[in-house]
Design an enzyme around this catalytic site. Sequence first.
Site, short mmCIF file in Angstrom:
data_model
loop_
_atom_site.label_atom_id
_atom_site.label_comp_id
_atom_site.label_asym_id
_atom_site.label_seq_id
_atom_site.Cartn_x
_atom_site.Cartn_y
_atom_site.Cartn_z
N TYR A 124 -6.00 -13.51 13.39
CA TYR A 124 -5.58 -12.29 12.70
C TYR A 124 -6.65 -11.21 12.88
O TYR A 124 -6.34 -10.08 13.27
CB TYR A 124 -5.35 -12.58 11.22
CG TYR A 124 -5.23 -11.33 10.38
CD1 TYR A 124 -4.14 -10.48 10.51
CD2 TYR A 124 -6.23 -10.99 9.47
CE1 TYR A 124 -4.05 -9.32 9.74
CE2 TYR A 124 -6.14 -9.84 8.70
CZ TYR A 124 -5.05 -9.00 8.85
OH TYR A 124 -4.96 -7.86 8.10
N LEU A 151 0.84 -1.20 0.00
CA LEU A 151 0.00 0.00 0.00
C LEU A 151 0.87 1.26 0.00
O LEU A 151 0.62 2.20 -0.75
CB LEU A 151 -0.94 0.00 1.22
CG LEU A 151 -1.77 1.26 1.41
CD1 LEU A 151 -2.65 1.55 0.20
CD2 LEU A 151 -2.62 1.14 2.68
#
Length: 296
Positions: free
Chosen positions: A125, A12
């Site tokens: 997660y 990103l």
Amino acid sequence: MRVVVIGATGQLAHDLMPALAAAGSEVIGARHGDIEVTDLESVRASLVAARPQIVINTAAYHKVDDVEETPARAFAVNAVGPRNLALVCRDLQAPLVHLSTDYVFSGRKGRPYVESDAVDPVNLYGISKVAGEMALRYLWPQHFIVRSSGLYGSAGSSGKGGNFVELMLQLARAGRSIRVVNDQRLTPTSTRALATQIVALIGTEAYGTYHATCQGECTWYDFAAEIFRRSGLNPEVAPQTTAESGARAIRPAYSVLENAHLQGLGMDLMPFWQDALVTYLQERVVQRSQPIDSLA
Ligand SMILES: NC(=O)c1ccc[n+]([C@@H]2O[C@H](COP(=O)([O-])OP(=O)(O)OC[C@H]3O[C@@H](n4cnc5c(N)ncnc54)[C@H](OP(=O)(O)O)[C@@H]3O)[C@@H](O)[C@H]2O)c1
């Protein structure tokens, strides 16, 4: 605006840093060697020296299956990390942008999730990312929590070692038969589109939690089929279930996010996922690969 982007070598950040610079910001990229988000003193030393007016945290530990076996690392990076950043950003009076995930939801809703839906993660997660979100909300109100989904960008995910599009192209060109999960619905999102959206959002002071994915939805199998169609490839590709893929962690069956808060602000800039894919395929310059089940 002086912006520190943490996770500067990541997927990103690779698209975010030039987008910020193009918008006129002074951008300081913090690589893992420059800052360790799990260590409060490292965070303090780096950010105090950089004197940011805003901080963007893209760092994460997101090998979803591995987190089931080694949760300590995930909780350190994904939960203690934002806690440390929130404390230092609060001291510096610098807003903090933090990236989160569709995996904060279970998928049981069966319709697109909006920001006000209760989180109910189904893997460790997701639980670690929820903890990070909560720590940030608790410690520093001047934040943007940006949840996205199925990211792919030209740098490839640093943490995962590639991206799904490149993996599909590589398998197809190698003449391999391909099996792709067809029982998880999501919205694949290009980091280029997300970067543009984040730059627009942080120009406001409308702090809070935002969903920011491309428009529309598909399964990983649908996504693969569209990659091949748009690339003029015709490999042998078959659908499989998540169970058949051998994934260790449970995945949400339906993790589509609606960009409701962006729409409310009149600033949902995200393109349809097919259009973002076409843009990516036209501009792609880097090819990487990795095993399929660690990407899905
Ligand atoms: N990828 C997806 O499909 C996806 C989907 C939804 C949400 N997200 C979220 O979007 C964000 C960005 O994802 P991405 O794909 O750009 O990730 P990425 O490519 O794996 O980049 C993460 C960056 O953070 C750095 N980093 C990792 N641990 C760190 C630590 N303890 N301290 C400082 N830096 C550290 C990494 O450096 P090293 O590699 O050198 O360690 C890397 O530069 C993450 O928050 C992720 O949870 C991703």
